[in-house]
Design a protein around this motif. Structure first.
Motif, PDB file in Angstrom:
ATOM      1  N   ALA A  44       0.831  -1.207   0.000  1.00 31.13           N
ATOM      2  CA  ALA A  44       0.000   0.000   0.000  1.00 31.13           C
ATOM      3  C   ALA A  44       0.868   1.259   0.000  1.00 31.13           C
ATOM      4  O   ALA A  44       0.571   2.240  -0.699  1.00 31.13           O
ATOM      5  CB  ALA A  44      -0.931  -0.007   1.204  1.00 31.13           C
ATOM      6  N   ALA A  82       1.175   4.149  -2.975  1.00 32.63           N
ATOM      7  CA  ALA A  82       0.942   5.558  -2.653  1.00 32.63           C
ATOM      8  C   ALA A  82       2.142   6.421  -3.033  1.00 32.63           C
ATOM      9  O   ALA A  82       1.981   7.530  -3.567  1.00 32.63           O
ATOM     10  CB  ALA A  82       0.629   5.705  -1.166  1.00 32.63           C
ATOM     11  N   THR A 139      -4.010  -5.851   8.488  1.00 34.14           N
ATOM     12  CA  THR A 139      -3.270  -6.647   7.513  1.00 34.14           C
ATOM     13  C   THR A 139      -3.260  -8.091   7.992  1.00 34.14           C
ATOM     14  O   THR A 139      -3.898  -8.427   8.980  1.00 34.14           O
ATOM     15  CB  THR A 139      -1.823  -6.144   7.377  1.00 34.14           C
ATOM     16  OG1 THR A 139      -1.116  -6.418   8.601  1.00 34.14           O
ATOM     17  CG2 THR A 139      -1.777  -4.647   7.088  1.00 34.14           C
ATOM     18  N   ASP A 192      -6.219   1.611   4.513  1.00 39.15           N
ATOM     19  CA  ASP A 192      -6.276   2.805   3.674  1.00 39.15           C
ATOM     20  C   ASP A 192      -6.197   4.083   4.509  1.00 39.15           C
ATOM     21  O   ASP A 192      -5.559   5.069   4.106  1.00 39.15           O
ATOM     22  CB  ASP A 192      -7.526   2.802   2.797  1.00 39.15           C
ATOM     23  CG  ASP A 192      -8.817   2.711   3.585  1.00 39.15           C
ATOM     24  OD1 ASP A 192      -8.780   2.373   4.787  1.00 39.15           O
ATOM     25  OD2 ASP A 192      -9.892   2.960   2.993  1.00 39.15           O
ATOM     26  N   GLU A 193      -6.794   4.062   5.714  1.00 41.21           N
ATOM     27  CA  GLU A 193      -6.707   5.227   6.594  1.00 41.21           C
ATOM     28  C   GLU A 193      -5.277   5.416   7.100  1.00 41.21           C
ATOM     29  O   GLU A 193      -4.786   6.551   7.204  1.00 41.21           O
ATOM     30  CB  GLU A 193      -7.661   5.068   7.778  1.00 41.21           C
ATOM     31  CG  GLU A 193      -9.132   5.112   7.400  1.00 41.21           C
ATOM     32  CD  GLU A 193     -10.044   4.964   8.605  1.00 41.21           C
ATOM     33  OE1 GLU A 193      -9.543   5.111   9.753  1.00 41.21           O
ATOM     34  OE2 GLU A 193     -11.243   4.702   8.414  1.00 41.21           O
ATOM     35  N   ILE A 245      -2.426   4.499   5.594  1.00 39.74           N
ATOM     36  CA  ILE A 245      -1.562   4.986   4.515  1.00 39.74           C
ATOM     37  C   ILE A 245      -1.849   6.445   4.207  1.00 39.74           C
ATOM     38  O   ILE A 245      -0.923   7.250   3.994  1.00 39.74           O
ATOM     39  CB  ILE A 245      -1.726   4.111   3.262  1.00 39.74           C
ATOM     40  CG1 ILE A 245      -1.201   2.694   3.525  1.00 39.74           C
ATOM     41  CG2 ILE A 245      -0.994   4.740   2.071  1.00 39.74           C
ATOM     42  CD1 ILE A 245       0.266   2.608   3.854  1.00 39.74           C
ATOM     43  N   ALA A 246      -3.115   6.821   4.197  1.00 43.82           N
ATOM     44  CA  ALA A 246      -3.458   8.218   3.925  1.00 43.82           C
ATOM     45  C   ALA A 246      -2.851   9.144   4.971  1.00 43.82           C
ATOM     46  O   ALA A 246      -2.323  10.222   4.636  1.00 43.82           O
ATOM     47  CB  ALA A 246      -4.975   8.378   3.884  1.00 43.82           C
TER      48      ALA A 246
END
Length: 252
Positions: free
Chosen positions: A20, A24, A187, A203-204, A206-207
């Protein structure tokens, strides 16, 4: 570390946080090389994400690290960022040697010797770059322990102190040290972790990591808000309470 314009090698990034993060960073205009043991996963990543390069590497094998490093440097002479992502986490029972010894050796080999060997393979090259970064990956559990994963906790505590020490020692070079400190993230690091309500959605995570990298490029640690409960438990004078809370809860 600027968030764009780098050439970045991330061994241990065929899944989870590593993949991820690789995607990104690639989306931000970096050249990204994904490393992993399984060629079929590397082939899938290369076909699904054009522009991302791949290299086979087993970070538990010194010969594999040396071979991969030579290949990456030869193909990407402007390489300036290494992210030592590969890691394993095992539940252990230290009441008897059969419950932990093999696991502990595997965890230390992957989580501690792996990054040390990676740094050894790339440090000469990185010091020749105008600006370079080594990103290590510790954990909130380096600061507040989960009782079922002693070797993992210890390996990540060692990574934290290794990073602190190398930052001091390499301060006279072009190489900076940055430590990624994840909380529990959804994960497959442990069985059931992906589905856990305790784990931060990938996703949160990594953002927020990318936002931190962009807003604080010179920061020493990448800490999402959720990890600070563990990271600063002792600083807040709440260590015993946080240890109790963490180990009475069901982290998976």
């Amino acid at each position: 570390m600027n968030i764009t314009g780098n050439t970045i090698f991330i061994p241990g990034s065929t899944s989870g946080i590593g993949l991820a993060l690789a995607l990104a960073l690639h989306d931000k205009g970096n050249t990204v090389i994904v490393g992993g043991r399984r060629t079929e996963l590397l082939d899938d990543i290369a076909s699904q994400h054009p522009g991302i390069d791949t290299v086979q590497i087993d970070t538990t094998d010194p010969a594999s690290i040396s071979s991969a490093a030579a290949s990456v440097i030869d193909k990407h002479p402007d390489l300036n960022v290494i992210v030592a992502m590969a890691g394993v986490m095992h539940v252990e029972d230290w009441h008897h040697p059969d419950g932990f010894l093999n696991s502990a050796e595997a965890v230390i080999t992957t989580n501690l010797l792996g990054p040390i060997r990676l740094i050894a393979a790339f440090i000469d090259h990185l010091q020749k770059q105008p600006a370079a970064t080594i990103v290590t990956v510790s954990s909130g559990l380096a600061f507040t322990p989960l009782k079922i994963t002693p070797s993992y906790n210890a390996s990540k505590a060692a990574i934290h102190m290794l990073t602190e020490s190398l930052r001091l020692q390499l301060s006279d070079t072009s190489v900076s040290l940055k430590e990624l400190v994840p909380p529990s993230v959804a994960t497959d690091l442990l069985p059931g972790q992906r589905e856990s309500s305790f784990a931060m959605p990938l996703d949160e995570f990594i953002a927020e990591v990318m936002q931190i990298l962009q807003s604080d490029p010179g920061g020493k640690e990448i800490q999402v808000e959720r990890v600070k409960f563990l990271r600063y438990s002792e600083v807040r004078g709440e260590y015993d309470d946080v240890v109790r809370s963490l180990n009475e809860s069901d982290p998976n």
